[in-house]
Design a protein around this motif. Structure first.
Motif, PDB file in Angstrom:
ATOM      1  N   VAL A  40     105.843 109.494 -95.267  1.00  0.00           N
ATOM      2  CA  VAL A  40     104.817 109.890 -96.239  1.00  0.00           C
ATOM      3  C   VAL A  40     105.474 110.384 -97.527  1.00  0.00           C
ATOM      4  N   ASN A  41     104.828 110.057 -98.661  1.00  0.00           N
ATOM      5  CA  ASN A  41     105.285 110.553 -99.964  1.00  0.00           C
ATOM      6  C   ASN A  41     104.084 111.201-100.645  1.00  0.00           C
ATOM      7  N   LEU A  42     104.004 112.522-100.532  1.00  0.00           N
ATOM      8  CA  LEU A  42     102.794 113.221-100.969  1.00  0.00           C
ATOM      9  C   LEU A  42     102.568 113.142-102.474  1.00  0.00           C
ATOM     10  N   SER A  43     103.641 113.157-103.281  1.00  0.00           N
ATOM     11  CA  SER A  43     103.437 113.090-104.738  1.00  0.00           C
ATOM     12  C   SER A  43     102.814 111.753-105.132  1.00  0.00           C
ATOM     13  N   ARG A  44     103.219 110.674-104.448  1.00  0.00           N
ATOM     14  CA  ARG A  44     102.608 109.373-104.727  1.00  0.00           C
ATOM     15  C   ARG A  44     101.141 109.364-104.263  1.00  0.00           C
ATOM     16  N   GLU A  45     100.866 109.996-103.134  1.00  0.00           N
ATOM     17  CA  GLU A  45      99.477 110.051-102.668  1.00  0.00           C
ATOM     18  C   GLU A  45      98.590 110.789-103.678  1.00  0.00           C
ATOM     19  N   GLU A  66      99.008 110.734-106.884  1.00  0.00           N
ATOM     20  CA  GLU A  66      98.759 109.759-107.971  1.00  0.00           C
ATOM     21  C   GLU A  66      97.660 108.786-107.580  1.00  0.00           C
ATOM     22  N   VAL A  67      97.692 108.318-106.324  1.00  0.00           N
ATOM     23  CA  VAL A  67      96.660 107.376-105.852  1.00  0.00           C
ATOM     24  C   VAL A  67      95.284 108.053-105.867  1.00  0.00           C
ATOM     25  N   LEU A  68      95.226 109.295-105.382  1.00  0.00           N
ATOM     26  CA  LEU A  68      93.955 110.038-105.375  1.00  0.00           C
ATOM     27  C   LEU A  68      93.421 110.221-106.794  1.00  0.00           C
ATOM     28  N   ALA A  69      94.312 110.559-107.734  1.00  0.00           N
ATOM     29  CA  ALA A  69      93.894 110.763-109.134  1.00  0.00           C
ATOM     30  C   ALA A  69      93.381 109.454-109.742  1.00  0.00           C
ATOM     31  N   HIS A  70      94.050 108.353-109.409  1.00  0.00           N
ATOM     32  CA  HIS A  70      93.645 107.034-109.915  1.00  0.00           C
ATOM     33  C   HIS A  70      92.189 106.739-109.530  1.00  0.00           C
ATOM     34  N   TYR A  71      91.881 106.962-108.249  1.00  0.00           N
ATOM     35  CA  TYR A  71      90.523 106.671-107.759  1.00  0.00           C
ATOM     36  C   TYR A  71      89.498 107.688-108.273  1.00  0.00           C
ATOM     37  N   ALA A 111      89.767 106.996-101.641  1.00  0.00           N
ATOM     38  CA  ALA A 111      91.236 106.918-101.644  1.00  0.00           C
ATOM     39  C   ALA A 111      91.815 107.561-100.392  1.00  0.00           C
ATOM     40  N   MET A 112      91.217 108.670 -99.950  1.00  0.00           N
ATOM     41  CA  MET A 112      91.705 109.321 -98.728  1.00  0.00           C
ATOM     42  C   MET A 112      91.534 108.404 -97.521  1.00  0.00           C
ATOM     43  N   THR A 113      90.424 107.694 -97.472  1.00  0.00           N
ATOM     44  CA  THR A 113      90.207 106.745 -96.373  1.00  0.00           C
ATOM     45  C   THR A 113      91.214 105.595 -96.437  1.00  0.00           C
ATOM     46  N   LEU A 114      91.463 105.104 -97.659  1.00  0.00           N
ATOM     47  CA  LEU A 114      92.445 104.017 -97.807  1.00  0.00           C
ATOM     48  C   LEU A 114      93.828 104.479 -97.370  1.00  0.00           C
ATOM     49  N   LEU A 115      94.211 105.689 -97.792  1.00  0.00           N
ATOM     50  CA  LEU A 115      95.535 106.199 -97.406  1.00  0.00           C
ATOM     51  C   LEU A 115      95.616 106.370 -95.893  1.00  0.00           C
ATOM     52  N   GLU A 116      94.523 106.820 -95.290  1.00  0.00           N
ATOM     53  CA  GLU A 116      94.508 106.969 -93.831  1.00  0.00           C
ATOM     54  C   GLU A 116      94.712 105.609 -93.146  1.00  0.00           C
TER      55      GLU A 116
END
Ligand SMILES: O=C(O)C(=O)C[C@]1(C(=O)O)C=C[C@@H](O)C=C1
Length: 123
Positions: free
Chosen positions: A88-93, A95-100, A112-117
């Motif tokens: 896992v790379n939390l800083s990248r996650e 960024e993904v959450l902010a994007h969505y 985004a949380m569902t996609l990451l899951e």
């Protein structure tokens, strides 16, 4: 012998959508507009049925994109793990959450949380 290039390739998603449309039409044949769609007129029911077919086709594409995202995410995670890093790379996650959330607001964060899951931990 037929040459493969001369034939149209029918994707699984297209075949599924076609099969579903045939089944839906058969099942709807005896029903009223309201039973089929909730609409009170045949005209509105026609609009709704057409739009529902488009939504089903969009959903097939979205599911395909999610599956593609899962595969790409697995490549990243595998490369990181094999190099000695963490899955896992939390800083990248973040960024993904902010994007969505920037694009779609609060429900975008949930999406985004569902996609990451779905993408995390499959290698
Ligand atoms: O971008 C990465 O580093 C990934 O591993 C991909 C991804 C993702 O699916 O977006 C998955 C797991 C990480 O915790 C962060 C992001």
């Amino acid at each position: 012998m037929t040459t493969p290039t001369a034939e149209k390739t029918v994707t699984t998603a297209e075949k599924t959508a076609t099969d579903r449309a045939v089944t839906d039409r058969a099942a709807a044949a005896d029903k009223t507009a309201t039973e089929r769609t909730g609409a009170r007129t045949e005209e509105a029911a026609g609009v709704i049925s057409g739009a529902r077919e488009r939504i089903d086709a969009l959903d097939d594409r979205i599911i395909g994109l999610v599956q593609e995202r899962m595969a790409v995410s697995a490549v990243i995670q595998q490369a990181r793990i094999e190099s000695g890093g963490r899955r896992v790379n939390l800083s990248r996650e973040m960024e993904v959450l902010a994007h969505y959330s920037d694009a779609l607001g609060k429900p975008g964060t949930a999406l985004a949380m569902t996609l990451l899951e779905l993408c995390r931990g499959r290698v």
